[in-house]
Design an enzyme around this catalytic site. Structure first.
Site, PDB file in Angstrom:
ATOM      1  N   SER A   1     -27.546  -8.011 -36.545  1.00 25.29           N
ATOM      2  CA  SER A   1     -27.970  -7.856 -37.941  1.00 25.29           C
ATOM      3  C   SER A   1     -26.970  -8.471 -38.915  1.00 25.29           C
ATOM      4  CB  SER A   1     -28.110  -6.367 -38.280  1.00 25.29           C
ATOM      5  OG  SER A   1     -28.949  -5.711 -37.355  1.00 25.29           O
TER       6      SER A   1
HETATM    7  N1  SAH Z   1     -27.480  -2.971 -33.555  1.00 20.36           N
HETATM    8  C1  SAH Z   1     -27.618  -4.332 -33.066  1.00 20.36           C
HETATM    9  C2  SAH Z   1     -28.812  -5.019 -33.696  1.00 20.36           C
HETATM   10  C3  SAH Z   1     -29.701  -5.566 -32.641  1.00 20.36           C
HETATM   11  S1  SAH Z   1     -31.307  -6.102 -33.117  1.00 20.36           S
HETATM   12  C4  SAH Z   1     -26.336  -5.106 -33.221  1.00 20.36           C
HETATM   13  O1  SAH Z   1     -25.393  -4.594 -33.862  1.00 20.36           O
HETATM   14  O2  SAH Z   1     -26.214  -6.218 -32.677  1.00 20.36           O
HETATM   15  C5  SAH Z   1     -32.299  -4.725 -32.562  1.00 20.36           C
HETATM   16  C6  SAH Z   1     -32.283  -4.395 -31.094  1.00 20.36           C
HETATM   17  O3  SAH Z   1     -33.233  -3.349 -30.880  1.00 20.36           O
HETATM   18  C7  SAH Z   1     -32.690  -5.527 -30.149  1.00 20.36           C
HETATM   19  O4  SAH Z   1     -31.656  -5.748 -29.238  1.00 20.36           O
HETATM   20  C8  SAH Z   1     -33.944  -4.994 -29.451  1.00 20.36           C
HETATM   21  O5  SAH Z   1     -34.058  -5.379 -28.096  1.00 20.36           O
HETATM   22  C9  SAH Z   1     -33.759  -3.490 -29.571  1.00 20.36           C
HETATM   23  N2  SAH Z   1     -34.962  -2.669 -29.452  1.00 20.36           N
HETATM   24  C10 SAH Z   1     -36.227  -2.944 -29.852  1.00 20.36           C
HETATM   25  N3  SAH Z   1     -37.065  -1.932 -29.534  1.00 20.36           N
HETATM   26  C11 SAH Z   1     -36.303  -0.981 -28.891  1.00 20.36           C
HETATM   27  C12 SAH Z   1     -36.582   0.287 -28.298  1.00 20.36           C
HETATM   28  N4  SAH Z   1     -37.822   0.813 -28.251  1.00 20.36           N
HETATM   29  N5  SAH Z   1     -35.559   0.963 -27.744  1.00 20.36           N
HETATM   30  C13 SAH Z   1     -34.298   0.470 -27.737  1.00 20.36           C
HETATM   31  N6  SAH Z   1     -33.973  -0.720 -28.275  1.00 20.36           N
HETATM   32  C14 SAH Z   1     -34.963  -1.447 -28.850  1.00 20.36           C
END
Ligand code: SAH
Length: 216
Positions: free
Chosen positions: A65
């Site tokens: 993000s």
């Molecule tokens: N917090 C992360 C942001 C990653 S983007 C960082 O600091 O890099 C959001 C993430 O949510 C993605 O990796 C995606 O695979 C995950 N995601 C999507 N749906 C999900 C679910 N149902 N359970 C767990 N993770 C999920």
């Protein structure tokens, strides 16, 4: 190499100033951004962009993000040292590392096995207090519930019932909700059947999807 590190350090200071100007006033959030090196969470060809206020690509079409979004959600969460925080969407592990640097005990769930495994390899070296779990965030992580704080870092179609249940009474959840754009919501669990809610503008997240996956 030394010059590289020196340049990255300057870029990090500039990013922290930018976050401050954009309204991040929680000094513990800013201190965590000083402590956690974002470039370690992206591939080396992206290092020169790691301290710009941009979302960057991870593997499997996912993103780390915007720094501002990470800072804003961390501030809304009002993290106190010792808080038990559940994160949904580990991705790179950067948000988890920021919360841990603020003194929280962090549990983070990721549905994509490759991302889970690469975050695990990295955080074993950088911060081994963080607990990572390969699972579906719609189910939360019942094993360590209740949590004093819950943060969702993917755009949820609705607020998952399991997460409301796993939030402690008096606890706070920060979750972006919507279909195309996502409205940032902060929910306080007043008691088992009563919740207070505020909204904080629209953001763009990758979607929260159901079930675990193992894709290359
Ligand atoms: N917090 C992360 C942001 C990653 S983007 C960082 O600091 O890099 C959001 C993430 O949510 C993605 O990796 C995606 O695979 C995950 N995601 C999507 N749906 C999900 C679910 N149902 N359970 C767990 N993770 C999920």
């Amino acid at each position: 190499m030394m010059t590289d590190n020196y340049l990255l350090l300057g870029a990090k200071k500039k990013l922290i100033e930018e976050l401050r100007q954009k309204g991040i006033t929680d000094e513990r959030v800013l201190a965590a951004f000083d402590k956690v090196e974002r470039h370690r969470f992206v591939e080396s060809f992206l290092w020169d962009k790691a301290y710009e206020n941009k979302a960057l690509k991870l593997m499997n079409g996912q993103t780390i993000s915007h720094p501002y979004t990470v800072a804003f959600q961390s501030q809304l969460l009002q993290v106190q040292p010792g808080d038990k925080v559940l994160e949904i969407g580990t991705g790179s592990g950067f948000q988890a590392a920021i919360l841990s640097a603020m003194g929280a005990r962090v549990f983070s769930v990721e549905r994509q096995q490759q991302l889970h495994l690469s975050a695990k390899r990295l955080l074993e070296k950088l911060d081994d207090r963080i607990v990572l779990y390969y699972g579906d965030g719609f189910q939360g992580y019942p094993r360590f519930a209740p949590y004093s704080k819950i943060i969702v870092t993917c755009g949820a179609p609705e607020v998952p019932a399991a997460l409301l249940q796993q939030l402690a009474v008096g606890g706070i959840m920060v979750i972006p909700v919507g279909d195309e754009s996502h409205t940032m919501r902060r929910i306080v669990k007043v008691d088992d059947n009563q919740y207070d809610e505020e909204t904080f503008g629209d953001f763009l997240f990758v979607p929260m999807l159901k079930e675990r996956v193992n894709v290359k």
